[in-house]
Design a protein around this motif. Structure first.
Motif, PDB file in Angstrom:
ATOM      1  N   VAL A  93       0.842  -1.202   0.000  1.00 32.20           N
ATOM      2  CA  VAL A  93       0.000   0.000   0.000  1.00 32.20           C
ATOM      3  C   VAL A  93       0.876   1.250   0.000  1.00 32.20           C
ATOM      4  O   VAL A  93       1.962   1.273   0.596  1.00 32.20           O
ATOM      5  CB  VAL A  93      -0.929   0.021   1.232  1.00 32.20           C
ATOM      6  CG1 VAL A  93      -1.848  -1.189   1.227  1.00 32.20           C
ATOM      7  CG2 VAL A  93      -0.148   0.102   2.542  1.00 32.20           C
ATOM      8  N   GLY A  94       0.379   2.280  -0.680  1.00 36.95           N
ATOM      9  CA  GLY A  94       1.036   3.575  -0.559  1.00 36.95           C
ATOM     10  C   GLY A  94       0.901   4.102   0.852  1.00 36.95           C
ATOM     11  O   GLY A  94       1.821   4.687   1.413  1.00 36.95           O
ATOM     12  N   ALA A  95      -0.277   3.904   1.445  1.00 35.41           N
ATOM     13  CA  ALA A  95      -0.547   4.253   2.840  1.00 35.41           C
ATOM     14  C   ALA A  95      -1.809   3.514   3.253  1.00 35.41           C
ATOM     15  O   ALA A  95      -2.651   3.172   2.413  1.00 35.41           O
ATOM     16  CB  ALA A  95      -0.726   5.757   3.012  1.00 35.41           C
ATOM     17  N   ASP A  96      -1.943   3.243   4.566  1.00 40.24           N
ATOM     18  CA  ASP A  96      -3.172   2.599   5.020  1.00 40.24           C
ATOM     19  C   ASP A  96      -3.957   3.466   5.981  1.00 40.24           C
ATOM     20  O   ASP A  96      -5.024   3.100   6.441  1.00 40.24           O
ATOM     21  CB  ASP A  96      -2.885   1.233   5.650  1.00 40.24           C
ATOM     22  CG  ASP A  96      -2.330   1.335   7.062  1.00 40.24           C
ATOM     23  OD1 ASP A  96      -1.915   2.426   7.471  1.00 40.24           O
ATOM     24  OD2 ASP A  96      -2.329   0.306   7.760  1.00 40.24           O
ATOM     25  N   GLY A  97      -3.445   4.628   6.296  1.00 37.51           N
ATOM     26  CA  GLY A  97      -4.205   5.579   7.096  1.00 37.51           C
ATOM     27  C   GLY A  97      -4.075   5.385   8.587  1.00 37.51           C
ATOM     28  O   GLY A  97      -3.630   6.284   9.287  1.00 37.51           O
ATOM     29  N   TRP A  98      -4.477   4.221   9.081  1.00 33.13           N
ATOM     30  CA  TRP A  98      -4.540   4.049  10.536  1.00 33.13           C
ATOM     31  C   TRP A  98      -3.177   3.768  11.140  1.00 33.13           C
ATOM     32  O   TRP A  98      -2.825   4.319  12.172  1.00 33.13           O
ATOM     33  CB  TRP A  98      -5.517   2.924  10.859  1.00 33.13           C
ATOM     34  CG  TRP A  98      -6.093   3.024  12.240  1.00 33.13           C
ATOM     35  CD1 TRP A  98      -6.059   2.075  13.208  1.00 33.13           C
ATOM     36  CD2 TRP A  98      -6.801   4.128  12.803  1.00 33.13           C
ATOM     37  NE1 TRP A  98      -6.690   2.507  14.348  1.00 33.13           N
ATOM     38  CE2 TRP A  98      -7.152   3.785  14.125  1.00 33.13           C
ATOM     39  CE3 TRP A  98      -7.149   5.388  12.335  1.00 33.13           C
ATOM     40  CZ2 TRP A  98      -7.852   4.639  14.976  1.00 33.13           C
ATOM     41  CZ3 TRP A  98      -7.852   6.250  13.177  1.00 33.13           C
ATOM     42  CH2 TRP A  98      -8.193   5.867  14.472  1.00 33.13           C
ATOM     43  N   GLN A  99      -2.396   2.876  10.526  1.00 28.04           N
ATOM     44  CA  GLN A  99      -1.068   2.565  11.036  1.00 28.04           C
ATOM     45  C   GLN A  99      -0.001   3.515  10.498  1.00 28.04           C
ATOM     46  O   GLN A  99       1.164   3.402  10.854  1.00 28.04           O
ATOM     47  CB  GLN A  99      -0.685   1.124  10.665  1.00 28.04           C
ATOM     48  CG  GLN A  99      -1.593   0.067  11.266  1.00 28.04           C
ATOM     49  CD  GLN A  99      -1.562   0.074  12.787  1.00 28.04           C
ATOM     50  OE1 GLN A  99      -0.527   0.344  13.391  1.00 28.04           O
ATOM     51  NE2 GLN A  99      -2.704  -0.197  13.397  1.00 28.04           N
ATOM     52  N   ARG A 100      -0.425   4.426   9.573  1.00 22.74           N
ATOM     53  CA  ARG A 100       0.513   5.365   8.943  1.00 22.74           C
ATOM     54  C   ARG A 100       1.676   4.616   8.283  1.00 22.74           C
ATOM     55  O   ARG A 100       2.828   5.041   8.328  1.00 22.74           O
ATOM     56  CB  ARG A 100       1.046   6.390   9.944  1.00 22.74           C
ATOM     57  CG  ARG A 100      -0.048   7.318  10.465  1.00 22.74           C
ATOM     58  CD  ARG A 100       0.512   8.355  11.415  1.00 22.74           C
ATOM     59  NE  ARG A 100      -0.540   9.252  11.880  1.00 22.74           N
ATOM     60  CZ  ARG A 100      -0.898  10.372  11.267  1.00 22.74           C
ATOM     61  NH1 ARG A 100      -0.284  10.728  10.153  1.00 22.74           N
ATOM     62  NH2 ARG A 100      -1.849  11.138  11.742  1.00 22.74           N
ATOM     63  N   ALA A 101       1.354   3.482   7.696  1.00 19.37           N
ATOM     64  CA  ALA A 101       2.376   2.681   7.038  1.00 19.37           C
ATOM     65  C   ALA A 101       2.553   3.111   5.594  1.00 19.37           C
ATOM     66  O   ALA A 101       1.586   3.441   4.907  1.00 19.37           O
ATOM     67  CB  ALA A 101       1.992   1.208   7.097  1.00 19.37           C
TER      68      ALA A 101
END
Length: 863
Positions: A93-101
């Motif tokens: 993922v480019g980002a997942d939002g919750w984990q800030r990954a």
């Protein structure tokens, strides 16, 4: 990513240098949207690895709409891809939002740097290969396993395992009126590993925090309006939209398959005093996938601080226990992959409280929170599709549009009346206005794939609607089969058929109708006025990309006090003298426009028997021209018809004596091809004199900046229903102070002065508009907007500010091209070299020139 030379197939991927992170803003249209070279888009600063635009240095805005409104409609979007590799289920993922990954990254510099291109200026180094007015191209991979920002173990402690894909991301934006509400994204996904990637699903993830300025203030969940900010968003999905297409003289309704995932503020805050309104909506529309027949999924969820209340709709027949305590945020690769491929179409969020115990399709939402979620929350969605297979070395395409629409909320009490006081989700939905979003979405798909254009020359022009009629205008027969219209005219005489295309041939074009290029423009400031010089060779000689006509119509000169489009006012216009002919249609009792404009001479020849005094404007819709049997025509001016330089328009030809020396008469199209014997056709800076124009803006204040632009417009395209198109008022605008300048006098040597002097903190400069006009913040911050101006500066000098004791307070270099209209001006923000605000006192400044001249003056500051 550069790898060490001894890496074997089983070795971990280890970067030899840090990734060349870059974020940039699309700014040419009404939709300001951020993009990155690490799989993230529409992201606010604190959701980014880099917070400054790597091309301009300005603060990156996530998704501002309309431009300069201070309203943000996104927090973070990202590209997701999941697949099966061997026996592993993997998702990157480019980002997942919750984990800030973050799991996608560019190569090291310079290999991973973002590229910028533009069709605006053919002489620019950024022109070659450009598709739109603002292209950003990035390449990134998911192959980092260490050494990159945001790369960490997932919720369950599992480290990132790459799919080994390389993503080439291209994003395109335009300023044209029909195309300035969307940004098109085009991805190429390449398998750079050695294993086949199977059961591939791709998705677009979005966390759209709708809020003034994009700020994330404290909020009350489900508050239906003021103060809720990011915790009162709703989302939904629209599969189809009813659109209208002009076929000949008839408007025909058809069903457009749009597959739009949308998100918006629940109320628009239309009725909240002191709250910035959020009346618009944004959405994702997929316009290209690697295959026609796909499984499409739309999933949304809310991320709650309490994991047990973390919620997202789940169908009973595809339920999965995420083992996180909730049914919302999919943590870890296996859960993410499940959401990518679950083939669910979640109900629209406002219907959450409608799901009751005993429902045989959906799991029942948590009872205490169902109404809160229906009233809006911190919402995210994922629009996904698949499956595909990507063999090693193979590349698959995907394209989508990020689209905005205005006037989504039109009823200030809709949310309170239908979701608050009473729960009537159907009534609430009926009061939402999807018209502008649907129109903009349709244009996005048309720009991606132009209807009626056979891009690959295989004889197929796309899907169409065909109407056939007899000479009286009555439709004889139309049969629609599978979206295509088939006409049976066997044995029918006197049949005329009109065809209009509503879908392209399936081959991407990424091209739209465009106005003529804007003219080259220069500003020459003088005391109290600004002289505007422009050269229109490209504007007047560039053919339309579709019609191939020379469709130049007008120049417009605009002035503004800031760079927001609504601030620009029209000062002067040159408009070619031509006229539109409207033809009466008895069947619908209307006049319709079918042809491009006619010159006055051509109309006098066609309808006035060559009479030099024949006036087309005599013939109106109530008193039409009846000189052609069975026809009635009305004539109207196309534009202002201000074509006499210095008479009907204040714009004048700079070289009056050369107004008839058209380079085309000499067989010359480019200044670079002018032989020595014809150099008299050129200005000193190598522009054709024939296309040189000038306009002087007078009665200007010397102490405030002005923005100036000259646009070019065409006369539109009646056949396609496009009105006149004009270049952007804001793109390539230039600013200047109405002060003497080196552009006006290269030998000037003037005395430097400063204003305001004294500078008073109680003088309300911000409130009166002298400060803060160009603030990067939605609400200007006084201590960051204070300015003292230096005027009459030489183009190159060193400015120093001292205390009376001789202590250096601040030093900065002023180094500008002498031709720049602001070369004689600079500003000090009242911040010391120690990044502190200046204090009350008397200071003195020096201006040191390279020739040894030094000027000294005093500044009084009363804080």
């Amino acid at each position: 990513m550069r790898l060490s030379d001894d890496n074997g197939p089983d070795d971990p991927y280890i970067a030899t240098a840090a990734p060349a992170y870059c974020a940039a803003n699309h700014t040419v249209g009404k939709l300001v949207l951020s993009v990155t070279n690490y799989g993230v888009f529409a992201a606010e600063a604190d959701a980014l690895i880099t917070i400054a635009d790597c091309f301009t240095g300005n603060r990156v805005l996530a998704c501002e709409y309309p431009k300069r409104s201070g309203t943000q409609y996104a927090y973070s979007g990202a590209f997701w891809i999941g697949a099966v590799v061997g026996r592993d289920t993997l998702v990157s993922v480019g980002a997942d939002g919750w984990q800030r990954a973050h799991e996608m990254f560019p190569d090291e510099s310079p290999f991973g740097e973002m590229t910028r291109r533009s069709i605006i200026d053919p002489s620019s180094s950024e022109y070659e290969g450009a598709v739109s007015e603002q292209d950003f191209i990035s390449v990134y991979t998911d192959t980092y396993t260490s050494g990159a920002s945001g790369l960490s173990n997932d919720y369950f402690g599992r480290p990132h395992i790459p799919l080994n894909v390389q993503v080439t991301q291209r994003s395109y934006a335009w300023s044209y009126p029909y195309a300035d509400d969307f940004v098109l994204f085009d991805y190429s996904i390449r398998n750079i590993g050695v294993e086949r990637i199977t059961k591939v699903y791709m998705g677009i993830y979005l966390d759209a925090d709708c809020a003034p300025g994009g700020g994330l203030a404290d909020a009350t969940p489900g508050d239906l309006g003021a103060g809720s900010e990011f915790q009162d968003d709703i989302c939904g999905f629209r599969e189809t939209s009813i659109e209208t297409l002009r076929v000949g003289n008839t408007d025909v309704a058809y069903v457009d398959t749009v597959n739009i995932a949308w998100i918006a503020d629940v109320s628009g805050d239309l009725n909240d005093i002191g709250q910035t309104a959020l009346p618009s909506v944004t959405a994702c529309r997929i316009v290209r996938t690697p295959a026609e027949q796909l499984d499409v999924s739309f999933n949304w969820w809310v991320s709650h601080g309490d994991a047990s209340q973390d919620f997202g709709p789940q169908a009973i027949n595809s339920y999965r226990n995420y083992t996180t305590g909730g049914t919302g945020t999919p943590e870890g690769d296996v859960n993410k992959y499940h959401v990518l491929r679950n083939r669910e179409f979640d109900y629209d969020q406002i219907y959450t409280a409608s799901i009751r115990p005993g429902d045989d399709t959906w799991l029942v939402p948590p009872g205490d929170w169902a109404q809160e979620f229906a009233n809006g929350y911190d919402t995210r969605f994922l629009l996904s599709f698949g499956p595909f297979t990507i063999d090693p070395g193979q590349t698959l395409p995907i394209s989508f549009a990020y689209v905005a629409g205005e006037n989504f909320h039109v009823d200030p009490t809709n949310a309170i009346d239908n979701l608050g006081n009473d729960y009537r989700p159907d009534a609430y939905y009926q009061n939402l206005n999807f018209d502008n979003l649907s129109t903009n979405s349709r244009w996005a798909s048309w720009v991606y794939d132009n209807p009626g254009v056979d891009s690959d020359t295989d004889g197929y022009f796309g899907k169409s609607i065909v109407l056939c009629d007899d000479t009286t205008g009555y439709v004889l027969d139309t049969t629609v089969i599978g979206g295509d219209t088939l006409i049976d005219t066997i044995g029918v005489t006197g049949v005329r058929c009109d065809t209009a295309y509503y879908e392209g041939d399936g081959v991407p074009d990424f091209r739209g109708a465009s106005p003529p290029p804007a003219p080259d423009m220069w500003l020459i400031p003088e005391l109290g006025q600004i002289r505007v010089r422009f050269n229109g060779r490209r504007s007047e000689t560039t053919r339309d990309v579709f019609s191939r006509d020379l469709d130049f119509e007008a120049y417009n000169v605009y002035l503004a006090r800031d760079d927001r489009e609504p601030s620009y006012v029209l000062l002067a216009a040159y408009d070619q003298e031509n006229y539109n002919k409207y033809v009466y249609q008895a069947l619908i009792n209307e006049y319709k426009l079918f042809d491009t404009p006619y010159s006055l001479d051509s109309l006098r020849t066609l309808y006035g028997n060559g009479d030099p005094d024949w006036d087309p404007l005599v013939y109106t819709r109530t008193r039409p021209y009846l000189g052609v049997p069975d026809s009635a025509f009305a004539f109207e001016a196309q534009g202002y018809n201000q074509a006499e330089f210095g008479v009907t328009t204040p714009i004048r030809k700079t070289y009056e004596d050369w107004r008839d020396l058209n380079p085309a008469d000499y067989g010359i199209s480019s200044p670079d091809s002018v032989p020595d014997s014809l150099q008299f056709l050129l200005t000193e800076d190598n522009y054709f004199k024939y296309y040189e124009y000038e306009y002087v803006i007078t009665d200007l204040l010397p102490t405030v900046p002005y923005y100036v632009n000259v646009t070019a417009a065409d006369y539109g395209s009646p056949a396609s229903g496009l009105p006149s198109l004009e270049t952007s008022k804001t793109v390539n605008a230039k600013s200047a102070f109405a002060l003497d300048s080196y552009a006006a006098d290269p030998n000037a040597s003037l005395d430097v002065y400063v204003w305001p002097n004294p500078y008073r903190i109680d003088a309300t400069y911000l409130e009166r508009g002298f400060e803060g006009r160009f603030s990067p913040y939605s609400q200007p911050i006084p201590d960051r907007e204070r300015r003292i101006h230096f005027a009459n500066l030489p183009p190159k000098c060193t400015i120093k500010i001292f205390t009376l004791d001789g202590d250096l307070v601040r030093e900065f270099e002023h180094d500008m091209d002498p031709s720049d209209p602001r070369a004689m001006h600079d500003e000090w923000d009242l911040i010391t070299r120690n990044t502190q605000m200046i204090v009350t006192g008397i200071y003195y400044y020096t201006v040191e020139e390279p020739n040894g001249r030094t000027q000294i003056g005093k500044i009084v500051i009363i804080m």
